[in-house]
Motif scaffolding. Structure first.
Motif, PDB file in Angstrom:
ATOM      1  N   GLU A 382      47.552 -14.203  14.640  1.00 26.69           N
ATOM      2  CA  GLU A 382      46.902 -12.896  14.475  1.00 26.69           C
ATOM      3  C   GLU A 382      45.466 -12.942  14.991  1.00 26.69           C
ATOM      4  N   VAL A 383      44.767 -14.028  14.671  1.00 26.48           N
ATOM      5  CA  VAL A 383      43.379 -14.159  15.109  1.00 26.48           C
ATOM      6  C   VAL A 383      43.313 -14.303  16.626  1.00 26.48           C
ATOM      7  N   ARG A 384      44.218 -15.060  17.206  1.00 24.75           N
ATOM      8  CA  ARG A 384      44.218 -15.215  18.664  1.00 24.75           C
ATOM      9  C   ARG A 384      44.485 -13.881  19.361  1.00 24.75           C
ATOM     10  N   GLU A 385      45.436 -13.121  18.857  1.00 26.53           N
ATOM     11  CA  GLU A 385      45.719 -11.819  19.457  1.00 26.53           C
ATOM     12  C   GLU A 385      44.483 -10.911  19.370  1.00 26.53           C
ATOM     13  N   GLN A 386      43.776 -10.992  18.271  1.00 26.24           N
ATOM     14  CA  GLN A 386      42.549 -10.218  18.136  1.00 26.24           C
ATOM     15  C   GLN A 386      41.529 -10.660  19.182  1.00 26.24           C
ATOM     16  N   GLY A 387      41.466 -11.965  19.418  1.00 24.97           N
ATOM     17  CA  GLY A 387      40.548 -12.478  20.431  1.00 24.97           C
ATOM     18  C   GLY A 387      40.884 -11.978  21.822  1.00 24.97           C
TER      19      GLY A 387
END
Length: 568
Positions: A382-387
């Protein structure tokens, strides 16, 4: 008078050229420095230099680079050098057209004879009256450069275009400089900057330049520092330790910062005692030297200094996931959030995620991404997709390092068009189809990073890449760290003459057997126990000594019918 300083990166030519300019001014000479303080005086030349250094321009060919560098030097000549000489000033340059011959001809492998007419055109007949080649061992120059990045707080995982070719480029460039000096001894002055105090080198250069300015002949074409009394090459563990610390004593008087830096990662009481001697003067560098160490004295030093140099303490923890490390990170976070978050690699614990969530609430998405390497739970994706949505492509790629899943490779594929080098760094140690294809694609554009990405791999493809790269650069040997298969050993033994310091460092994690000790002895003999080789040998020996009982080493050394080699 036109004076040009040449040398590989990290040789000290910029420092010495600026010291000479200052001394000549104090002696009453009018002096113009074309690169005062390390910055080109011509704004146009500075713009051109930005192009030649941009590591993202992977398709730039050696010929294009050569012509751009010619344009940079031609502009410096038109705008700075020629006007200064017309005013009757002493003009000093930090690099001139000789650098383009050495880099493009020696370093990149272009035909030197074909390059010379272009240089003549750019020079318009104006060549230096004196060329001062600051000569240095490439291994030592590289250590100085790395230390300089740390002191200047520059990113240590970034590379210029020259850097992407690997350390072998500097070796070949140095050889080309020395060949140029031998062809024109009346113009070139070679001065070694390996083991002499800076003020002595400065005085020798000033004396030589003033002799030229006053119309006197130079005493010699090459200024060699006085040679110390030769010391025996160490052949036992005790001798390695004694030789290393004796060399460190000499270095401390000349380059104390480098002396501290060379203690990095070395375990044991002797190294710790040296750190304690440095800690008051250089607390940050001293703590940095604790990287990879997990003993009680190292922890005590971190506890002593965490409020004094919090960033360095956080970096010294590496990715250690222990409760002790996590407890210290929680205290350090307020002072060094970037370093703390970067140290959470491979750590999916509740404590690590508590720190990450706190950082995300503070808007530190980029820093959190950089510490996600090796973490592959639902929240991390989820954090990577946000990045990705925020355009933090390099940081997302760093957070994929070491992940071999199809999901990770799919995200890498999407990042390629944004930052190929960051994606290449993220495939370290991976043998996926994506990783293999990317290495083939970028082998001729970023050889150093391709070779470094092979760390820990013993596949046929990995060894074939190393064998192609080893004649060109030492990073082919870097990726052998800890490998104990026969192809790895054959590569070490074949290239110990070319890359002795790296061959020794590649023994990290291996037991001290007859074969490894013989290889270390060979490297020390070849280099007369030069400091970078000596340091690597002591680090390997000290680590092995800390984990292997003497009786075990004796058994390993004497098994079989072969005669016993000198013990290290």
């Amino acid at each position: 008078m036109f004076i040009d300083f040449e040398g590989i990166d990290g040789s000290g030519k910029t420092t010495l050229s600026n010291l000479l300019a200052g001394r000549l001014r104090r002696l009453g000479y009018r002096v113009a420095h074309a690169r005062e303080g390390g910055e080109l005086r011509s704004p146009i030349a500075r713009r051109i230099r930005e192009l030649t250094r941009d590591s993202k321009l992977l398709e730039m060919s050696p010929r294009t680079e050569f012509f751009l560098n010619l344009a940079r030097d031609a502009q410096q000549l038109e705008e700075v050098i020629a006007p200064a000489l017309a005013r009757g000033e002493v003009c000093i340059s930090d690099r001139y057209l000789y650098s383009q011959l050495a880099l493009s001809g020696g370093g990149r492998g272009l035909d030197m004879a074909a390059l010379e007419p272009g240089c003549e055109l750019a020079a318009q007949g104006l060549w230096p009256d004196l060329v001062i080649l600051v000569d240095v061992e490439p291994d030592l120059a590289r250590l100085r450069k790395r230390l300089g990045k740390l002191k200047g707080e520059k990113a240590t995982d970034s590379d210029s275009r020259k850097g992407l070719a690997g350390a072998g480029l500097a070796v070949r460039t140095r050889e080309a400089f020395l060949a140029l000096a031998r062809k024109d001894p009346a113009r070139w002055l070679v001065i070694e900057n390996n083991d002499q105090p800076l003020h002595l080198l400065e005085q020798r250069i000033v004396d030589a330049v003033v002799a030229r300015l006053e119309g006197r002949e130079l005493p010699a074409q090459r200024i060699n520092p006085p040679r110390p009394t030769p010391t025996p090459v160490p052949t036992t563990v005790d001798e390695v330790e004694e030789s290393f610390f004796r060399a460190l004593d000499g270095l401390e008087t000349r380059e104390p910062h480098l002396a501290v830096w060379l203690l990095g990662g070395i375990p044991g009481f002797a190294a710790h005692q040296r750190r304690l001697g440095f800690v008051e003067r250089f607390p940050g560098l001293t703590v940095r030297s604790l990287g990879g160490l997990d003993d009680e004295p190292s922890w005590a030093l971190r506890e002593l200094l965490w409020e004094v140099v919090p960033r360095e303490v956080a970096e010294s923890l590496g990715s250690n996931p222990s409760p002790q490390a996590m407890s210290l990170r929680e205290r350090l976070y307020i002072h060094a959030p970037t370093e703390v978050l970067g140290g959470l690699k491979k750590n999916g614990s509740p404590e690590a995620w508590a720190l990450r969530e706190h950082a995300l609430r503070e808007g530190r998405l980029a820093e959190v991404l950089c510490g996600l390497a090796g973490v592959e739970d639902a929240r991390s994706w989820e954090v990577r997709e946000q990045g990705v949505r925020r355009g933090l492509y390099a940081e997302v790629a760093r957070g994929l390092t070491g992940l071999a899943s199809p999901q990770a490779d799919a995200m890498r594929q999407g990042l390629l068009s944004h930052d190929r080098l960051a994606v290449l760094r993220s495939i370290h140690g991976l043998d996926t189809p994506f990783a293999r294809e990317l290495r083939v694609t970028l082998e001729d554009k970023a050889l150093k990073l391709v070779l470094r990405s092979l760390g820990g791999l013993a596949t046929d493809e990995a060894h074939a890449l190393r064998e192609r790269g080893a004649p060109l650069t030492k990073e082919a040997l870097d990726s052998l760290d800890g490998l104990d298969d026969e192809r790895a050993w054959r590569l070490r033994e074949a290239f110990v003459t070319r890359w002795p310091a790296t061959v020794v460092s590649s023994l990290e994690g291996l037991p001290l057997t007859e074969r490894s000790e013989a290889l270390m002895v060979r490297a020390l003999e070849l280099t007369s126990a030069r400091l970078p080789v000596l340091r690597n040998a002591y680090r390997i020996a000290a680590a092995a000594h800390a984990t292997t009982l003497p009786s075990e080493r004796t058994v390993q050394r004497h098994v079989g019918d072969e005669p016993t080699l000198p013990a290290l």
